[in-house]
Design an enzyme around this catalytic site. Structure first.
Site, PDB file in Angstrom:
ATOM      1  CG  ASP A   1      -2.850  -3.115  -3.339  1.00  0.00           C
ATOM      2  OD1 ASP A   1      -2.143  -4.136  -3.302  1.00  0.00           O
ATOM      3  OD2 ASP A   1      -3.067  -2.459  -4.373  1.00  0.00           O
ATOM      4  CG  MET A   2       1.063  -5.741   1.281  1.00  0.00           C
ATOM      5  SD  MET A   2       1.016  -4.922   2.891  1.00  0.00           S
ATOM      6  CE  MET A   2       2.769  -4.666   3.189  1.00  0.00           C
TER       7      MET A   2
ATOM      8  CG  ASP B   1       0.651  -7.546  -3.807  1.00  0.00           C
ATOM      9  OD1 ASP B   1      -0.340  -8.168  -4.227  1.00  0.00           O
ATOM     10  OD2 ASP B   1       1.302  -6.763  -4.512  1.00  0.00           O
ATOM     11  CD  GLU B   2      -5.059  -7.372  -4.883  1.00  0.00           C
ATOM     12  OE1 GLU B   2      -4.501  -7.364  -5.980  1.00  0.00           O
ATOM     13  OE2 GLU B   2      -6.184  -6.869  -4.675  1.00  0.00           O
TER      14      GLU B   2
END
Lengths: 379, 399
Positions: B17-18, B112-113
């Site tokens: 996860d960013m 983003d994940e």
């Protein structure tokens, strides 16, 4: 040594050669221009090893000198200078720029010893071709060049010289563009080459100021091809062939023919495709008697759009899917108000031609092709 | 054809996860924004919401989906930026490219994940924790952004884990089932996949607030209250989640299952059932205009646990014949004493609306395709059962 040249002249040379400078390179010297001053001219050389350009202009110098300097810095400095003459001087590995209006600078450079030599072409086959026809052929083919580096040949434009005609072809397998022009001089045998679009497109762009009938000299060697016109020389490394036999792949039997207004079709596809799948851009063409319905059914977003366009068509009802972007790109290139579409089945190549009035004498023979998107529900 | 099982081994799943993805990109690209509260979203004074909030701005209580004017009220000196979706998409593509270098089993969940199944990569990249740290380092070095990673035997626990140690942290969820049950217990039920506001309220009324509360309820009582999804709750609150990490193209599938009246070892009965189910799946695929590359055999033993076996075909299909024979091959590989309660077949790995290629000419229609399409038409007109394949009529034999 001092050289005097008007800002707009040197800036023009920089603009013409700067796009050849590679954006990223492990070889530092390729970020430089080579500048050569002689008594009556100045010339700029840029190269990324595969593509090289030399452009020159008249200038007054009191001697000869050569140096290489960072292209970006020279570009930015000259851009910011006021109109009028610029004075250049070369000291040991330094380029001196003086506006004589208060600004002066020294730009550290590197000697020309490490700068790659402009490729020499031996045993060249020579042709000449008009500016107008070259620009037209590049426009009608280069858009279809493949970006898939695993199919190297398709990443270039095929330029063919045959008896009585010359033409360019490009295809990525999904669409194809080709344009052939009549040609007088006779050749002993057919000649062809595959050229990277970078140099072709750039050359086509920088000869904008030339007259359509001005002639370009083309020298085709074993590894390189050289284009020369007046004060511009571009050399491009050839892509190794053979180019796939595209002619064999183009279907000869296409019984379903339709003639359509180009702009009306373009507008309809543009509107309807707003709802198309973002990945495939699928639009469905449904040909009926004297009518074409452009349809999008998008299950992902639950959208649906249709538009009817009048067409000269008297074949059986026929449905076929296309990528809207490919289609619009082709329609954007064709210059006639009407187009002719020739088809066979929903999975065979669809040919698109400019449709000329009967008495018209087209300058070139153009063919565009688009492969359908197979829509399974219509199989 | 390759055969794979999805059970009988502990999987190593990463959830990457960013951290504050959009705002971190803005802060990376413009040093002036670093260390400051940054909010990406609508412009204050206009309608619209916060799309992303940097860690600095979260201290002021700003979070995504908050109305932008509320965010402005809480922190007027924050930097408010319009989203640059193209830039974020490009960075996302780069992150996913890095991840796909570690394992082909990558499932991108959003921009983003992503989940990454690294069960089989120990020899290449070391143990799972080392792999996770290598991934974080690669993202940091190549993209100059940070990511948090959860490591667990399944997707549910991995996702929970990545949230534990943010930003720029790694969390290893205990592998042993008893430990992971204890690890889960203090978390609120909202953390469970599929528990939204409404389910949370219903659970709250039942006195269930934490996952631990949920663990105390019997399977029957949860099924009684929530039906089928009660079963999912029962499993998830114990950290049981056997969903595979699937490439997005594979995320959708068409499947049909059949539960036998009594558990059976009768392979002929399995196969007859598979044939009927394959015909159903193929028909449904043709109706949706898709063809699939992967055939999945689904089965449940007397112990209720669900298993899958998958087989990748050389080309995509929507033909019952091909789906059936692939599922039978998978069936034949089951242990000889297997007893089944349920059998099913699925088609996935869809290929939709294929762009045709000038140099790769289409195969002519295979005869089966024509006959199956003819069957579709007959069934459409006269209803199910009007036409039956010869093997469908074979009488069941006990083996």
């Amino acid at each position: 040594m001092e050289c005097v040249i008007a800002k707009n002249k040197i800036y023009d040379l920089i603009q013409k050669s700067y796009p050849i400078i590679p954006l990223k390179t492990s070889l530092q010297i390729l970020s430089n221009f080579k500048i050569s001053f002689s008594k009556s001219s100045v010339s700029l050389t840029a190269t990324d090893l595969d593509h090289s350009i030399v452009v020159s202009a008249e200038a007054v110098s009191d001697g000869d000198a050569e140096i290489t300097v960072n292209a970006r810095k020279l570009f930015e400095i000259v851009r910011e200078l006021p109109e009028g003459d610029i004075h250049f001087g070369v000291d040991v590995n330094v380029l001196i720029i003086d506006s004589k209006k208060g600004f002066s600078c020294k730009l550290a450079g590197v000697g020309i010893e490490d700068f790659p030599l402009f490729p020499e072409i031996n045993d060249a086959v020579e042709f000449s071709v008009g500016v107008g026809s070259l620009k037209d052929m590049v426009l009608k083919s280069s858009f279809a060049v493949s970006r898939d580096e695993s199919r190297t040949c398709l990443c270039g434009v095929l330029w063919k010289f045959e008896r009585g005609r010359t033409g360019m072809v490009a295809t990525d397998g999904h669409r194809l563009g080709s344009s052939f022009w009549k040609r007088d001089d006779s050749l002993e045998k057919n000649v062809s080459m595959i050229i990277a679009p970078k140099s072709l497109l750039h050359f086509s762009r920088i000869i904008d100021g030339k007259k359509p009938d001005d002639l370009i000299n083309v020298s085709l060697g074993e590894k390189y091809v050289l284009f020369e016109i007046q004060d511009i020389k571009i050399c491009s490394k050839l892509i190794e062939g053979p180019y796939p036999d595209y002619e064999k792949a183009i279907p000869k039997v296409n019984p379903k023919k339709a003639i359509l207004e180009k702009n009306a079709l373009f507008e309809a596809v543009k509107r309807v495709s707003i709802l198309s799948n973002q990945k495939t851009h699928l639009v469905k063409f449904l040909f009926k008697h004297n009518m074409l319905e452009v349809i999008v059914l998008n299950r992902d977003i639950g959208g649906e759009a249709r538009e009817q366009v009048s067409a000269e068509y008297d074949g059986p009802e026929h449905a076929v899917g296309f990528n809207a972007q490919y289609l619009m790109e082709i329609l954007g290139i064709i210059s006639t108000p009407k187009i002719r579409i020739e088809m066979n089945t929903h999975i065979s190549a669809c040919l698109i031609f400019p449709n000329y009035e009967k008495e018209a004498e087209p300058k070139s023979e153009d063919l565009f092709l688009i492969m359908p998107l197979r829509i399974l529900e219509d199989a | 054809m390759k055969h794979e099982g999805t059970e009988e081994r502990v999987r190593s799943i990463l959830h990457i996860d960013m951290d504050a993805f959009f705002t971190s990109i803005e802060q990376r690209d413009d040093p002036r924004y670093r260390g400051k509260p940054v909010v990406v979203g609508a412009q204050p004074g206009h309608r619209g919401v916060v799309a992303a909030a940097s860690y600095e701005s979260r201290k002021f209580g700003i979070h995504s989906a908050m109305p932008i004017n509320e965010a402005f009220r809480r922190c007027p000196h924050a930097v408010f930026l319009p989203p640059r979706m193209d830039a974020y998409a490009e960075e996302s593509r780069r992150v996913m490219a890095i991840l796909s270098g570690f394992s082909p089993m990558l499932e991108q969940v959003s921009v983003d994940e992503a989940f990454l199944d690294v069960t089989g990569t120990r020899k290449l990249f070391g143990d799972t924790l080392t792999t996770a740290n290598t991934i974080r380092l690669a993202i940091k070095e190549q993209i100059h952004l940070t990511a948090s990673i959860g490591i667990a035997p399944n997707k549910f626990l991995a996702k929970l884990g990545s949230d534990m140690n943010k930003p720029d942290g790694v969390t290893v969820v205990p592998i042993d089932p008893a430990d992971s049950i204890a690890w889960l217990a203090p978390h609120p039920v909202r953390k469970i996949w599929g528990v939204g506001k409404k389910t949370e309220e219903t659970l709250g009324r039942m006195g269930i607030v934490t996952i631990g509360d949920l663990q105390k309820r019997s399977r029957e009582s949860l099924v009684g209250a929530f039906g089928q999804s009660g079963l999912d709750l029962y499993e998830l609150c114990r950290g049981i989640d056997d969903r595979p990490v699937e490439n997005r193209e594979e995320a959708r599938s068409i499947s049909r299952e059949h539960t036998f009246e009594t558990d059976t070892r009768d392979r002929l009965q399995w196969k007859k059932t598979l044939l009927a189910l394959s015909q159903d799946v193929a028909r449904s695929a043709r109706q949706s205009g898709v063809t699939g590359r992967t055939v999945v055999l689904i089965f449940r033993g007397p112990d209720f646990t669900k298993h899958t076996r998958r087989s990748t075909l050389p080309a995509t299909t929507a033909l019952a014949n091909e789906i059936y024979s692939a599922s039978v091959n998978l069936c034949d590989a089951l242990p000889s004493n297997a007893k089944l309660r349920l059998v099913g077949v699925g088609l996935t790995g869809f290929d939709q609306d294929v762009q045709l290629d000038l140099f790769r000419q289409e195969q002519p229609q295979v005869p089966w395709e024509k006959s199956e399409r003819a069957i579709d038409k007959l069934v459409d007109r006269f209803g199910d059962g009007v036409i039956v394949r010869g093997t469908d009529l074979t009488k069941s034999e006990d083996t």
